[in-house]
Design an enzyme around this catalytic site. Sequence first.
Site, PDB file in Angstrom:
ATOM      1  N   ALA A 219      39.077  36.687  35.880  1.00  0.00           N
ATOM      2  CA  ALA A 219      40.152  35.693  35.980  1.00  0.00           C
ATOM      3  C   ALA A 219      41.357  36.057  35.121  1.00  0.00           C
ATOM      4  O   ALA A 219      42.496  35.716  35.443  1.00  0.00           O
ATOM      5  CB  ALA A 219      39.616  34.322  35.579  1.00  0.00           C
ATOM      6  N   PHE A 220      41.095  36.771  34.029  1.00  0.00           N
ATOM      7  CA  PHE A 220      42.190  37.177  33.152  1.00  0.00           C
ATOM      8  C   PHE A 220      43.214  38.039  33.900  1.00  0.00           C
ATOM      9  O   PHE A 220      44.407  38.022  33.576  1.00  0.00           O
ATOM     10  CB  PHE A 220      41.628  37.948  31.950  1.00  0.00           C
TER      11      PHE A 220
ATOM     12  N   HIS B 257      34.323  33.802  24.842  1.00  0.00           N
ATOM     13  CA  HIS B 257      35.781  33.758  25.022  1.00  0.00           C
ATOM     14  C   HIS B 257      36.191  33.037  26.308  1.00  0.00           C
ATOM     15  O   HIS B 257      37.274  33.228  26.835  1.00  0.00           O
ATOM     16  CB  HIS B 257      36.426  35.127  24.847  1.00  0.00           C
TER      17      HIS B 257
ATOM     18  N   PHE C 173      34.343  38.635  38.836  1.00  0.00           N
ATOM     19  CA  PHE C 173      33.439  38.094  37.806  1.00  0.00           C
ATOM     20  C   PHE C 173      32.798  36.817  38.353  1.00  0.00           C
ATOM     21  O   PHE C 173      33.477  35.975  38.935  1.00  0.00           O
ATOM     22  CB  PHE C 173      34.248  37.776  36.542  1.00  0.00           C
TER      23      PHE C 173
ATOM     24  N   ARG D 272      30.708  23.288  43.351  1.00  0.00           N
ATOM     25  CA  ARG D 272      32.131  23.244  43.741  1.00  0.00           C
ATOM     26  C   ARG D 272      32.550  24.449  44.572  1.00  0.00           C
ATOM     27  O   ARG D 272      33.742  24.647  44.842  1.00  0.00           O
ATOM     28  CB  ARG D 272      32.994  23.179  42.466  1.00  0.00           C
TER      29      ARG D 272
HETATM   30  N1  INI Z   1      36.119  36.498  33.723  1.00  0.00           N
HETATM   31  C1  INI Z   1      35.922  35.523  34.634  1.00  0.00           C
HETATM   32  O1  INI Z   1      36.562  35.548  35.693  1.00  0.00           O
HETATM   33  N2  INI Z   1      35.033  34.533  34.400  1.00  0.00           N
HETATM   34  C2  INI Z   1      34.312  34.481  33.241  1.00  0.00           C
HETATM   35  O2  INI Z   1      33.491  33.536  33.079  1.00  0.00           O
HETATM   36  C3  INI Z   1      34.501  35.489  32.280  1.00  0.00           C
HETATM   37  N3  INI Z   1      33.738  35.490  31.099  1.00  0.00           N
HETATM   38  O3  INI Z   1      32.865  34.635  30.963  1.00  0.00           O
HETATM   39  O4  INI Z   1      33.914  36.316  30.198  1.00  0.00           O
HETATM   40  C4  INI Z   1      35.437  36.515  32.546  1.00  0.00           C
HETATM   41  N4  INI Z   1      35.646  37.514  31.655  1.00  0.00           N
HETATM   42  C5  INI Z   1      36.318  38.734  32.003  1.00  0.00           C
HETATM   43  C6  INI Z   1      37.841  38.641  31.903  1.00  0.00           C
HETATM   44  O5  INI Z   1      38.369  37.830  32.936  1.00  0.00           O
HETATM   45  C7  INI Z   1      38.477  40.009  32.039  1.00  0.00           C
HETATM   46  O6  INI Z   1      38.169  40.566  33.292  1.00  0.00           O
HETATM   47  C8  INI Z   1      38.046  40.999  30.953  1.00  0.00           C
HETATM   48  O7  INI Z   1      38.217  40.438  29.672  1.00  0.00           O
HETATM   49  C9  INI Z   1      38.887  42.290  31.032  1.00  0.00           C
HETATM   50  O8  INI Z   1      40.270  42.024  30.802  1.00  0.00           O
END
Ligand code: INI
Length: 160
Positions: free
Chosen positions: A59-60, A91, A25, A130
């Site tokens: 990141a999740f 979110h 992402f 960064r």
């Molecule tokens: N994941 C990120 O790594 N950065 C983000 O800014 C982001 N936003 O903005 O939503 C993001 N969302 C996806 C999340 O990490 C999961 O992959 C998704 O919810 C599926 O579990």
Amino acid sequence: MSAERPRRRHADGSGLRIAIVCSRFNQEITDSLLAAARHRLVELGVSEDDIATELVPGAFELPLVAQRFARSGAFDAVIALGAVIRGETGHYELVAQAAASGIARVALDTGVPVIFGVLATDTIEQARARSGGLLGNHGEDAAVAALEMVASVRNLDREI
Ligand code: INI
């Protein structure tokens, strides 16, 4: 434990095995973090063959793969890289919080250093600054932090 307080522990990567989990992402940003982390690890003596890399959607998802790497016993440290940008989602807070607490938990649960190389910024411009822009590269900092933490943990294990 030494009474001295060195500003920075010597970061020597020779013989170390490092795992990197990186989210796709905001890939423009995370590609730069990943390249800089790998480059710095090699500069500090880690062999290319001793760096494992796994990509995840966002990141999740970082903590679960970090946990697998840490639990495997095959790596001295794990680096988690990602970019969470406020402007792009409602979110943001949830994703940033879950990544941070999940990554911290993996380190505490396993005892393996897990480095939080996740940028959390308000704008893409701040993230660019960064990840190879005017404010350096957080991926490079994460690589140095990983080697420092391996040295610290080994030192403490010897001395305590
Ligand atoms: N994941 C990120 O790594 N950065 C983000 O800014 C982001 N936003 O903005 O939503 C993001 N969302 C996806 C999340 O990490 C999961 O992959 C998704 O919810 C599926 O579990």
